[in-house]
Every structure is written in structure tokens, then in C-alpha cells.
Write an enzyme that holds these catalytic residues in place. Structure first.
Site, mmCIF file in Angstrom:
data_model
loop_
_atom_site.group_PDB
_atom_site.id
_atom_site.type_symbol
_atom_site.label_atom_id
_atom_site.label_comp_id
_atom_site.label_asym_id
_atom_site.label_seq_id
_atom_site.Cartn_x
_atom_site.Cartn_y
_atom_site.Cartn_z
ATOM 1 N N GLN A 136 2.419 11.024 6.741
ATOM 2 C CA GLN A 136 1.256 10.698 7.563
ATOM 3 C C GLN A 136 1.621 9.549 8.509
ATOM 4 O O GLN A 136 1.885 8.437 8.056
ATOM 5 C CB GLN A 136 0.107 10.253 6.652
ATOM 6 C CG GLN A 136 -1.186 9.933 7.378
ATOM 7 C CD GLN A 136 -2.119 9.091 6.502
ATOM 8 O OE1 GLN A 136 -1.744 8.009 6.041
ATOM 9 N NE2 GLN A 136 -3.315 9.576 6.277
ATOM 10 N N GLY A 137 1.641 9.830 9.801
ATOM 11 C CA GLY A 137 1.987 8.809 10.799
ATOM 12 C C GLY A 137 0.737 8.234 11.445
ATOM 13 O O GLY A 137 0.462 8.527 12.611
ATOM 14 N N SER A 139 -0.483 4.523 10.590
ATOM 15 C CA SER A 139 -0.346 3.067 10.786
ATOM 16 C C SER A 139 0.766 2.727 11.765
ATOM 17 O O SER A 139 1.804 3.397 11.808
ATOM 18 C CB SER A 139 -0.033 2.384 9.454
ATOM 19 O OG SER A 139 -0.999 2.706 8.503
ATOM 20 N N SER A 171 4.968 6.857 4.337
ATOM 21 C CA SER A 171 5.514 7.267 3.030
ATOM 22 C C SER A 171 6.243 8.597 3.157
ATOM 23 O O SER A 171 5.768 9.509 3.829
ATOM 24 C CB SER A 171 4.392 7.420 2.000
ATOM 25 O OG SER A 171 3.662 6.230 1.898
ATOM 26 N N GLU A 254 -8.394 11.560 1.783
ATOM 27 C CA GLU A 254 -7.343 10.726 1.180
ATOM 28 C C GLU A 254 -7.953 9.818 0.113
ATOM 29 O O GLU A 254 -7.445 9.702 -0.998
ATOM 30 C CB GLU A 254 -6.657 9.891 2.273
ATOM 31 C CG GLU A 254 -5.541 8.997 1.736
ATOM 32 C CD GLU A 254 -4.828 8.197 2.836
ATOM 33 O OE1 GLU A 254 -5.293 8.193 3.991
ATOM 34 O OE2 GLU A 254 -3.800 7.573 2.514
ATOM 35 N N GLU A 385 -10.444 -5.085 1.223
ATOM 36 C CA GLU A 385 -11.385 -5.783 2.128
ATOM 37 C C GLU A 385 -12.088 -4.766 3.033
ATOM 38 O O GLU A 385 -13.293 -4.845 3.260
ATOM 39 C CB GLU A 385 -10.632 -6.806 3.000
ATOM 40 C CG GLU A 385 -10.114 -8.029 2.254
ATOM 41 C CD GLU A 385 -8.825 -7.765 1.498
ATOM 42 O OE1 GLU A 385 -8.246 -6.661 1.633
ATOM 43 O OE2 GLU A 385 -8.396 -8.650 0.734
HETATM 44 C C1 LIG Z 1 2.216 2.077 -0.601
HETATM 45 C C2 LIG Z 1 1.689 2.285 0.776
HETATM 46 C C3 LIG Z 1 1.851 3.500 1.376
HETATM 47 C C4 LIG Z 1 1.380 3.689 2.669
HETATM 48 N N1 LIG Z 1 1.606 4.906 3.248
HETATM 49 C C5 LIG Z 1 1.187 5.101 4.504
HETATM 50 C C6 LIG Z 1 1.461 6.352 5.157
HETATM 51 O O1 LIG Z 1 2.080 7.245 4.574
HETATM 52 N N2 LIG Z 1 1.059 6.508 6.426
HETATM 53 C C7 LIG Z 1 0.373 5.534 7.109
HETATM 54 O O2 LIG Z 1 -0.005 5.777 8.249
HETATM 55 N N3 LIG Z 1 0.110 4.338 6.531
HETATM 56 C C8 LIG Z 1 0.507 4.108 5.256
HETATM 57 N N4 LIG Z 1 0.275 2.899 4.658
HETATM 58 C C9 LIG Z 1 -0.330 1.831 5.460
HETATM 59 C C10 LIG Z 1 -1.730 1.422 5.048
HETATM 60 O O3 LIG Z 1 -2.689 2.354 5.458
HETATM 61 C C11 LIG Z 1 -1.966 0.048 5.722
HETATM 62 O O4 LIG Z 1 -1.063 -0.855 5.124
HETATM 63 C C12 LIG Z 1 -3.370 -0.443 5.523
HETATM 64 O O5 LIG Z 1 -4.278 0.335 6.237
HETATM 65 C C13 LIG Z 1 -3.498 -1.912 5.968
HETATM 66 O O6 LIG Z 1 -2.991 -2.099 7.237
HETATM 67 P P1 LIG Z 1 -1.915 -3.251 7.554
HETATM 68 O O7 LIG Z 1 -0.832 -3.172 6.533
HETATM 69 O O8 LIG Z 1 -1.562 -3.179 8.978
HETATM 70 O O9 LIG Z 1 -2.673 -4.624 7.250
HETATM 71 P P2 LIG Z 1 -3.677 -5.368 8.256
HETATM 72 O O10 LIG Z 1 -4.636 -4.403 8.817
HETATM 73 O O11 LIG Z 1 -2.877 -6.191 9.198
HETATM 74 O O12 LIG Z 1 -4.447 -6.301 7.252
HETATM 75 C C14 LIG Z 1 -3.897 -7.536 6.782
HETATM 76 C C15 LIG Z 1 -4.945 -8.200 5.890
HETATM 77 O O13 LIG Z 1 -6.126 -8.498 6.662
HETATM 78 C C16 LIG Z 1 -7.262 -7.900 6.050
HETATM 79 N N5 LIG Z 1 -8.182 -7.422 7.097
HETATM 80 C C17 LIG Z 1 -7.855 -6.740 8.221
HETATM 81 N N6 LIG Z 1 -8.960 -6.452 8.933
HETATM 82 C C18 LIG Z 1 -10.014 -6.957 8.244
HETATM 83 C C19 LIG Z 1 -11.434 -6.959 8.457
HETATM 84 N N7 LIG Z 1 -11.983 -6.378 9.529
HETATM 85 N N8 LIG Z 1 -12.212 -7.555 7.512
HETATM 86 C C20 LIG Z 1 -11.655 -8.126 6.418
HETATM 87 N N9 LIG Z 1 -10.321 -8.169 6.163
HETATM 88 C C21 LIG Z 1 -9.513 -7.574 7.047
HETATM 89 C C22 LIG Z 1 -6.723 -6.732 5.268
HETATM 90 O O14 LIG Z 1 -7.591 -6.355 4.213
HETATM 91 C C23 LIG Z 1 -5.401 -7.272 4.741
HETATM 92 O O15 LIG Z 1 -5.610 -8.062 3.592
HETATM 93 C C24 LIG Z 1 0.727 2.656 3.370
HETATM 94 C C25 LIG Z 1 0.560 1.423 2.752
HETATM 95 C C26 LIG Z 1 1.038 1.211 1.482
HETATM 96 C C27 LIG Z 1 0.852 -0.116 0.852
#
Ligand SMILES: Cc1cc2nc3c(=O)[nH]c(=O)nc-3n(C[C@H](O)[C@H](O)[C@H](O)COP(=O)(O)OP(=O)(O)OC[C@H]3O[C@@H](n4cnc5c(N)ncnc54)[C@H](O)[C@@H]3O)c2cc1C
Length: 406
Positions: A136-137, A139, A171, A254, A385
Site C-alpha cells: 500500500q503506497g 504514506s 510494508s 484496513e 491520536e
Molecule cells: C508497522 C507499520 C506499517 C506501515 N505500513 C504502511 C504501508 O504499508 N503503507 C503506507 O502507506 N503506510 C504505512 N505505514 C505508515 C502509517 O500509516 C503512518 O506511520 C501513520 O499514518 C502516521 O503517519 P506518520 O508516521 O507520518 O506520523 P505523523 O503523521 O508525522 O505523526 C507524528 C505524531 O504526531 C501525531 N499527530 C499528527 N497529526 C495529529 C493531529 N492532527 N492530532 C493529534 N496528533 C497528531 C501522531 O499521532 C504521531 O504521534 C505503516 C506504519 C507502521 C508503523
């Protein structure tokens, strides 16, 4: 009290026959020694992938993969009771996940809901058989929670899109044959508009995949770079610029998939077994009232979660959209899963820190490994969050925060 996995449902003859079929399949197909100390599973990522491929192929051959999918797309149209029976039996035997678990949970259902006839015929059979692995692309480096900020572009050029940009945390991308990508197809439109969903062949020229090493030592996810990748127009999922609506249905599928209780029920059983096995002053930890109290608290929460998850499943079986309430199930399941993995470390004591290979490692280092892996549970599929924001705004109707998010 009987454990929930052992509760006898009042099954019709047809459902009993289904349960017998699942049990017979598991007896015949789980690897020799599975679930016992003698079983040494695959350790490295490529052999884990191969193992899960083989497992999915066996499920597929027996007609036991994606049982909830409609019959015309290769599923069994299984109703609520049979889905519960299936998950109970899988938990009871701690059965492994099929290789395409996430594609079965949300790529397939999204294609069934929005895809063209060609897309359904081309993609659904190989998702079921496990012959083609999906990733899944969604993020990107600056678009995770705030998914609508994606910057990967897909410009139409004749009958093809030209895709350029970067994805992250993808992933299984290093093993995947196809990627379900969100890309910006109209840069002049408002943030949540001008996004489209594309199904991209991972062998297309211009794609580079770089695995990322995680705290667990594994590399389950990746950076994926698209450099002028050409994608045929027939791989556009749904209508042009309608991607935000489609992606939201995917996220709900999902989260519904992530909120099933089978994994936490397995972890509960592992914790209880650990507490029976580990001793202090010659007495099993399981006899310690403080330990029993904590295990009971976990068990009670799991029972509550079973009801919430059952409601999500029942809604989907009715053909309705579980809506934002699915965030309640995702939030509670992932936080409980993480808390139980943490508790495994408490039970294991100082030896918990030893990893696989040390003679004193608890459960061959699996307690420590689970603890490290479970850090991700409250991030993947949308962070805790964000789930709380969704519950506050879209379930409880509280005032919106300033930023819209995934
Ligand atoms: C094991 C794993 C597998 C994954 N696999 C995939 C995948 O296959 N494909 C894919 O596309 N993505 C994947 N992801 C990505 C995942 O969807 C993102 O990590 C997730 O949506 C959070 O985005 P970010 O890491 O950019 O964190 P950010 O969005 O930068 O967030 C950083 C912190 O800020 C907090 N925050 C952000 N905005 C707010 C708000 N409005 N209010 C309160 N708090 C906030 C968040 O809760 C977090 O604690 C995976 C992640 C993990 C951990």
C-alpha cells in the site's frame, strides 16, 4: 469461566459442518510440531514470506481464504457466525497469517467496491491465491496522519499516467508485485480533491525500493521511489480525482481488519502460558495474585473488544459501512495488544532483554521481539491520536481540530 475461544456457539448443522471443515484443514495442513517447542519457524524475512505464501496457497486450495468475500469473486459469502467460527478456530491453533492478509482485508474489498470488470478479473484471483503480493503506497515523508498532503504526482500523458514521487513505510514493498498508490492528479484542486488511486506494477521501470531497518531488527517496510513510472490508464481505480473517497473506504476496511481480536486472543494465551511456565522461588507466576489480577484485566478487556469487533463484522456482513466507529475498535485493539506485549516483558523479568540466540532468552527471544514489534501497533493504520480525533469529531460530534487527517 470458559475462555471465549472455547465458548460453544449454538451452531446450525451447516455451521457445525463448516467448523469441522476448518478443524480438519488445520489438522492436515499446519506444519509438523506447530505450536510446540519442537517447531522452529522461519527466522529470516525471505523464508517467512515463502512460508506465508505456501500457507495461503493451502488455504486457497481448500477454499478457506477470504471467506467473507462474495462468492462471485472467489469468497464464500460467509455470514457473521461462520466468520466468528473461522476466527475462533484460527486462534485456537494459533494459525499463521496468509501472505496477502492485508490485501485480502482491504485491497480486494476496495477493488470489489470500486474496480472495473477488467480490474476485478485481473487482480482478485491472484490476491486470493497469493500468487501476487500487494503493498500500500499511501504514506509519504510529509503525509502520514495528514494523508491528503501527498505530493506524488500522476500526470496523464495519452493513455498513461506518469508517476513521480516518494512513498515511505510501505510494508512488503520489497516483495510486492503490485502497489495500491495514492497520487495527485490535479495539482490545482483543493487538498482533498485532485487525488486518484492507481494500481501500479512494481516491476515497472523507474521504481526503486529501499528497505528500512526497524527497532526489531527486521525490515518489514520500505521507501519506494517513483521516477516517471508509466501506468496504463486502465489501472486507475474508480474515477479520476475521486481518490480521497476511495482511500477512506480502504482505511475503514484496513481498520476493521486490524481490529479483529484474533491476534490479542493469541497473545492472551501466550501470556497465560508464560505465567504458568516462569517461576519465582519455585512457584509459577500464574499463582501470584497480582499476576492473576492483571491477566484477568486483560481477559475482561478482550471480552469487551470482542463485542465491539463483532459489531463491526456484523455491519460489514449486512453490506453496510461500519463508518468512523471502526476507529474505536482499532484504537482499543492496538493499545491492548501493545500493553500485553509490555506485560510479557514484566513477566519475563531481567531475562526479557535477551534476544534470539542467547541460551537464557525467554521463549527464544520472542517476548522481547513482540515488545519491539508492537511499538508500531499504535502507529500503523493511523495513530492512536488520530483515532481519538476521529472518535471525538465524527462519532461524538465534538468540534473539529484545525487539521483534517487520515
Ligand atoms: C508497522 C507499520 C506499517 C506501515 N505500513 C504502511 C504501508 O504499508 N503503507 C503506507 O502507506 N503506510 C504505512 N505505514 C505508515 C502509517 O500509516 C503512518 O506511520 C501513520 O499514518 C502516521 O503517519 P506518520 O508516521 O507520518 O506520523 P505523523 O503523521 O508525522 O505523526 C507524528 C505524531 O504526531 C501525531 N499527530 C499528527 N497529526 C495529529 C493531529 N492532527 N492530532 C493529534 N496528533 C497528531 C501522531 O499521532 C504521531 O504521534 C505503516 C506504519 C507502521 C508503523
Amino acid at each position: 469461566m470458559k475462555r471465549s475461544a472455547e465458548l460453544e456457539l449454538d451452531l446450525s448443522p451447516e455451521d457445525q459442518a463448516f467448523r469441522n471443515e476448518v478443524r480438519a484443514f488445520l489438522d492436515a495442513n499446519l506444519p509438523k510440531g506447530w505450536g510446540t517447542r519442537d517447531y522452529a519457524g522461519p527466522r529470516d524475512e525471505p523464508s517467512r514470506i515463502q512460508f506465508q505464501r505456501t500457507w495461503q496457497r493451502r488455504l486457497f486450495n481448500a477454499g478457506l481464504v477470504a471467506i467473507a468475500w462474495p462468492k462471485e469473486h472467489g469468497g464464500r459469502n460467509a455470514g457473521f457466525i461462520q466468520q466468528m467460527v473461522y476466527s475462533t478456530e484460527m486462534v485456537r491453533r494459533r494459525a499463521p497469517d496468509p501472505i496477502n492478509r492485508s490485501a485480502i482485508a482491504y485491497v480486494g474489498p476496495t477493488i470489489i467496491q470500486w474496480g472495473s470488470t477488467w480490474q476485478k478479473e485481473r487482480f482478485l484471483p491472484s490476491i486470493l491465491s497469493g500468487d501476487e503480493i500487494w503493498c500500500q503506497g499511501f504514506s509519504e515523508p510529509d503525509a502520514g496522519s495528514d494523508l491528503a498532503s501527498i505530493r506524488t504526482r500522476a500526470d496523464l500523458d495519452g493513455d498513461e499516467f506518469v508517476v513521480t514521487g516518494q512513498k515511505v513505510w510501505t510494508s512488503k514493498a520489497q516483495f510486492a508485485d503490485w502497489c495500491y498508490v495514492l497520487a495527485r492528479t490535479d495539482a490545482s484542486a483543493a487538498k482533498h480533491q485532485g487525488i486518484s488511486c492507481l494500481l501500479i506494477d512494481m516491476r515497472s521501470p523507474g521504481i526503486t525500493v529501499r528497505p528500512l531497518r526497524q527497532i526489531s531488527g527486521r525490515s518489514e517496510f520500505n521507501q519506494v521511489f517513483f521516477d516517471e513510472v508509466r501506468v496504463p490508464r486502465r489501472c486507475l481505480l474508480g474515477a479520476l480525482n475521486d481518490g480521497w473517497r476511495i482511500a477512506n473506504s480502504t482505511l475503514r476496511y484496513e481498520r476493521a481488519g486490524l481490529s479483529g481480536t484474533s491476534r490479542i486472543e493469541q497473545r492472551r494465551d501466550i501470556l497465560v502460558a508464560l505465567a504458568r511456565e516462569l517461576t519465582v522461588d519455585g512457584k509459577p507466576l500464574f499463582e501470584d495474585p497480582v499476576v492473576r489480577d492483571q491477566l484477568a484485566r486483560f481477559a475482561v478487556k478482550i471480552e469487551a473488544l470482542r463485542s465491539i469487533s463483532a459489531r463491526v463484522t456484523a455491519t460489514i456482513v449486512r453490506g453496510a459501512d461500519p463508518g468512523p466507529e471502526v476507529s474505536i475498535a482499532k484504537l482499543l485493539t492496538s493499545e491492548l495488544d501493545q500493553a500485553m506485549a509490555d506485560y510479557g516483558m514484566d513477566l519475563a523479568g531481567p531475562y526479557a532483554a535477551l534476544v534470539c540466540g542467547s541460551p537464557h532468552a525467554v521463549k527464544n527471544g520472542n517476548v522481547a521481539l513482540s515488545y519491539l514489534i508492537m511499538r508500531a501497533a499504535t502507529i500503523g493504520g493511523g495513530t492512536s491520536e488520530i483515532q481519538r480525533n476521529v472518535i471525538a469529531e465524527r462519532v461524538l460530534g465534538l468540534p473539529r481540530s484545525s487539521s483534517a487527517s487520515r
